[in-house]
Write a protein that holds these residues in place. Structure first.
Motif, PDB file in Angstrom:
ATOM      1  N   ASP A 225       0.847  -1.138  -0.071  1.00 21.17           N
ATOM      2  CA  ASP A 225       0.191  -0.002  -0.114  1.00 21.17           C
ATOM      3  C   ASP A 225       1.100   1.299   0.002  1.00 21.17           C
TER       4      ASP A 225
ATOM      5  N   GLY B 215      -3.792   2.307  -2.884  1.00 18.62           N
ATOM      6  CA  GLY B 215      -4.820   1.875  -3.506  1.00 18.62           C
ATOM      7  C   GLY B 215      -5.554   2.818  -4.514  1.00 18.62           C
ATOM      8  N   ARG B 216      -5.321   3.828  -4.285  1.00 14.80           N
ATOM      9  CA  ARG B 216      -6.054   5.347  -4.892  1.00 14.80           C
ATOM     10  C   ARG B 216      -5.290   5.172  -6.415  1.00 14.80           C
TER      11      ARG B 216
ATOM     12  N   CYS C 220      -4.443   2.271  -7.975  1.00 18.20           N
ATOM     13  CA  CYS C 220      -4.525   0.945  -8.597  1.00 18.20           C
ATOM     14  C   CYS C 220      -5.651   0.947  -9.666  1.00 18.20           C
ATOM     15  N   ASN C 221      -5.911   1.982 -10.318  1.00 21.05           N
ATOM     16  CA  ASN C 221      -6.744   2.117 -11.531  1.00 21.05           C
ATOM     17  C   ASN C 221      -5.806   2.468 -12.448  1.00 21.05           C
TER      18      ASN C 221
ATOM     19  N   ILE D 122      -2.413   1.507 -15.076  1.00 22.91           N
ATOM     20  CA  ILE D 122      -1.715  -0.013 -15.582  1.00 22.91           C
ATOM     21  C   ILE D 122      -0.571   0.418 -16.118  1.00 22.91           C
TER      22      ILE D 122
ATOM     23  N   SER E 240      -1.867  -8.406  -3.264  1.00 22.03           N
ATOM     24  CA  SER E 240      -1.403  -9.185  -4.236  1.00 22.03           C
ATOM     25  C   SER E 240      -0.853  -8.145  -5.570  1.00 22.03           C
ATOM     26  N   ARG E 241      -1.318  -7.112  -5.543  1.00 21.56           N
ATOM     27  CA  ARG E 241      -1.225  -6.017  -6.705  1.00 21.56           C
ATOM     28  C   ARG E 241       0.263  -6.169  -7.155  1.00 21.56           C
ATOM     29  N   GLU E 242       0.288  -6.721  -8.488  1.00 21.31           N
ATOM     30  CA  GLU E 242       1.642  -6.699  -9.380  1.00 21.31           C
ATOM     31  C   GLU E 242       1.810  -5.368  -9.669  1.00 21.31           C
ATOM     32  N   VAL E 243       0.968  -4.342  -9.623  1.00 20.66           N
ATOM     33  CA  VAL E 243       1.606  -2.955  -9.893  1.00 20.66           C
ATOM     34  C   VAL E 243       2.710  -2.157  -8.985  1.00 20.66           C
TER      35      VAL E 243
END
Lengths: 434, 173
Positions: B17, B22-23, B25-26, B28, B66-69
């Motif tokens: 985080d 998270g903000r 995570c939209n 790519i 798990s966010r790969e970003v």
């Protein structure tokens, strides 16, 4: 003869076509279910397209796609991610696509739709995929490229984890829930206490827990760094499967003389309602020691505590009471089925009467997405799973993790407190000077 | 491959985080993500980090989502690699899968200070602190992962598996 194995090792060996496996082995396992949400799927689909020779997914019936995080979509960027997943589901004829309004949060939706069973191997593009260990499945979170690879092959490489057995004993106090047990556990072993390992939850206390409580605990295994968290399959687990229509599964049991990296005994009889303070889930305290902290928001729901049993716990505290004037209470049933059940049981009315927001199912505020993002300096008591810096909004906002009883009681009091401290006194607004 | 750059040192449990909130995570696009890398841990990171710099951190780097970003955001910010005492497991896989070099080396972390110039030989895991001259050896990846990386990553491995399967099942498309 095969070596004695833990529950996790048994499932992995069976799915690798091997008589036995040992910690550290790198094996390829066949997968029974591959899940993604709109965030992980968007990247996974992009990667899947790059795989030469992969035009169709390996088995559309073993893939589940669930829009959950920023849905109903909050902006154009997230709507685009959802569209990408929706089109892919159509193109690949993936029937287990749970549209907004018919689904909810993946970790609540999949079990209640009979998609999870004992002995399965499940990966998900979401770290809280560990949830499904509550029913005795091997379930772990992965990133999008691993999901893309699984879409194509139905396989994944895995390093067999060592297992840590936790033995829970003692009878729970009246307002102590599964959330308090897992918070206490993470407080004991730390956020990297089970790094790379499997957590096997055992003992008489957890045998008494409803499956919803086991999901709550397995869900937060990842917060101790675990690869997966798993419960033995018993009559309650089998009854749950029967109730949701899950058939055709294999029950594995840990061997008596299996080897564990560690065995930890936890006496649950003294566990008070817990709260994990920023910035890590391991920072656990008794809720009763934090009465000096006022809260601006309470969130009740999510993949950790968004099941009907959690809604009932919250409603038990909120019934006939009013949310403190300085607090916003946001109740988020984890799925449409839970939402409907809240209506049927009269819980929805209790929430709205108390002055709560009753939201459509979404991960929303947990991931700082929408439906309750915090401003600078705000403090939230929340049944979510992470209290990292900036998790729910502004970098200077704070998330305190707790179970539904504590979150609901704190929303009434205006400060962090357990339901016992609200007192038997009247179901009226508490006067607060915090 | 030799990586050489300034070490930016952080503590334990750097979570995904704070690596990419998270903000964002939209998003790519690596470059867009890179603009916000480590924003909630160190608001100056993007301004001070030069392409090729390395992150040095204590235990459990990349814990959480798990966010790969998260791995992609670090790459997008120009980070050449991460040296840590240990990595959270999903992040570890994501780094292998997205090509962000990572090195597990507890002694190295203790022997490197914020701002030191370090060199990492990605092929043999040898880490040199140019300021002190001290050398450290990172834990070797298991053979399977070495092969995976050497053969172009997970998706190339998958292509090979698909070919094997097609060969094993003649007559099926």
């Amino acid at each position: 003869m095969a070596r004695p194995m833990t529950l996790t090792e048994k499932i992995l060996a069976a799915h690798a076509g091997k008589a036995d496996v040992s910690p550290g082995d790198i094996i390829s396992i066949s997968l029974d279910l591959v899940m993604a949400n709109e965030l992980s799927a968007a990247v996974a689909i992009t990667e899947f397209r790059k795989i030469q020779g992969a035009t169709k997914v390996w088995d559309a019936s073993k893939i589940a796609l669930v829009p959950s995080h920023f849905t109903p979509n909050k902006d154009i960027a997230t709507a685009t991610l959802s569209s990408l997943m929706r089109s892919f589901a159509k193109e690949q004829q993936i029937e287990n696509y749970f549209e907004v309004g018919r689904g909810g949060i993946e970790h609540v939706v999949l079990p209640e739709n009979g998609m999870i069973g004992p002995g399965m191997t499940i990966i998900g593009g979401d770290s809280h995929t560990t949830t499904y260990g509550g029913l005795g499945a091997f379930a772990t979170g992965v990133g999008s490229t691993d999901i893309a690879a699984a879409f194509a092959t139905g396989e994944m490489w895995v390093r067999v984890p060592p297992s840590i057995k936790i033995v829970y004993e003692g009878t729970l106090r009246p307002y102590t829930s599964a959330k308090d047990i897992i918070l206490q556990t993470i407080g004991r072993i730390g956020v990297d206490g089970a790094i790379y390992a499997a957590l096997e939850f055992t003992g008489p206390t957890v045998k008494e827990l409803p499956i919803s409580g086991r999901f709550t605990m397995a869900n937060m295994s990842i917060e101790a760094g675990a690869k997966n968290g798993i419960f033995a399959v018993d009559a309650s687990a089998e009854a749950y499967c029967a109730a949701v229509g899950k058939k055709d599964y294999t029950v594995y049991h840990a061997d008596k003389n299996a080897e564990y990296q560690d065995v930890i005994a936890i006496d649950c009889s003294g566990i008070e309602p817990q709260v994990a303070i920023p910035w890590l889930p391991e920072n656990t305290k008794n809720a009763s020691d934090l009465n000096h902290l006022t809260v601006a928001q309470a969130v009740i729901g999510t993949c950790t505590n968004g099941r009907i049993e959690d809604m009932r716990q919250a409603a038990e505290v909120l019934k006939g009471r009013k949310i403190h004037p300085d607090v916003r209470a946001i109740v988020i049933p984890g799925s449409q089925k839970v939402y409907m059940q809240c209506i049927k049981e009269g819980l929805a009315e209790i929430f709205v009467e108390a002055g709560c927001v009753l939201s459509t199912p979404t991960c929303g505020p947990c991931v700082g997405g929408h439906m309750g993002v915090l401003s600078e300096g705000e403090r939230c008591i929340s049944t979510t799973n992470r209290n990292f810096r900036g998790r729910m909004g502004h970098v200077k906002s704070e998330v305190y993790l707790a179970g539904p009883y504590v979150a609901a009681a704190s929303a009434i009091a205006g400060f962090i407190t357990g339901p016992e401290q609200l007192g038997a006194a009247a179901p009226v607004r508490a006067e607060v000077t915090a | 491959m030799i990586l050489r750059g300034t070490a930016h040192k952080y503590g334990k449990n750097v979570d995904t985080d704070v690596i990419i909130p998270g903000r964002y995570c939209n998003l790519i696009d690596p470059e867009q993500l890179g603009k916000h890398a480590l924003e909630d841990l160190d608001a100056n990171f993007v301004a001070k980090a030069k392409p090729g710099d390395l992150i040095v951190a204590d235990t459990n780097f990349g814990c959480g989502s798990s966010r790969e970003v998260a791995a992609v955001a670090l790459k997008g910010a120009g980070v050449a690699g991460v040296v840590a005492k240990s990595f959270a497991r999903i992040f570890y896989r994501n780094c292998i899968n997205t090509g962000l070099p990572i090195f597990e080396c507890p002694e190295g972390v203790d022997g490197i200070n914020d701002g030191d110039t370090i060199t990492v030989d990605a092929d043999n895991g040898l880490i040199t602190n140019e300021k002190t001259g001290a050398k450290f050896k990172a834990t070797q990846f298991p053979k399977f992962m070495q092969d995976l990386i050497a053969n172009g990553g997970l998706l190339r491995y998958v292509e090979k598996r698909l070919q094997e399967k097609a060969a094993a099942a003649p007559g099926q498309s």
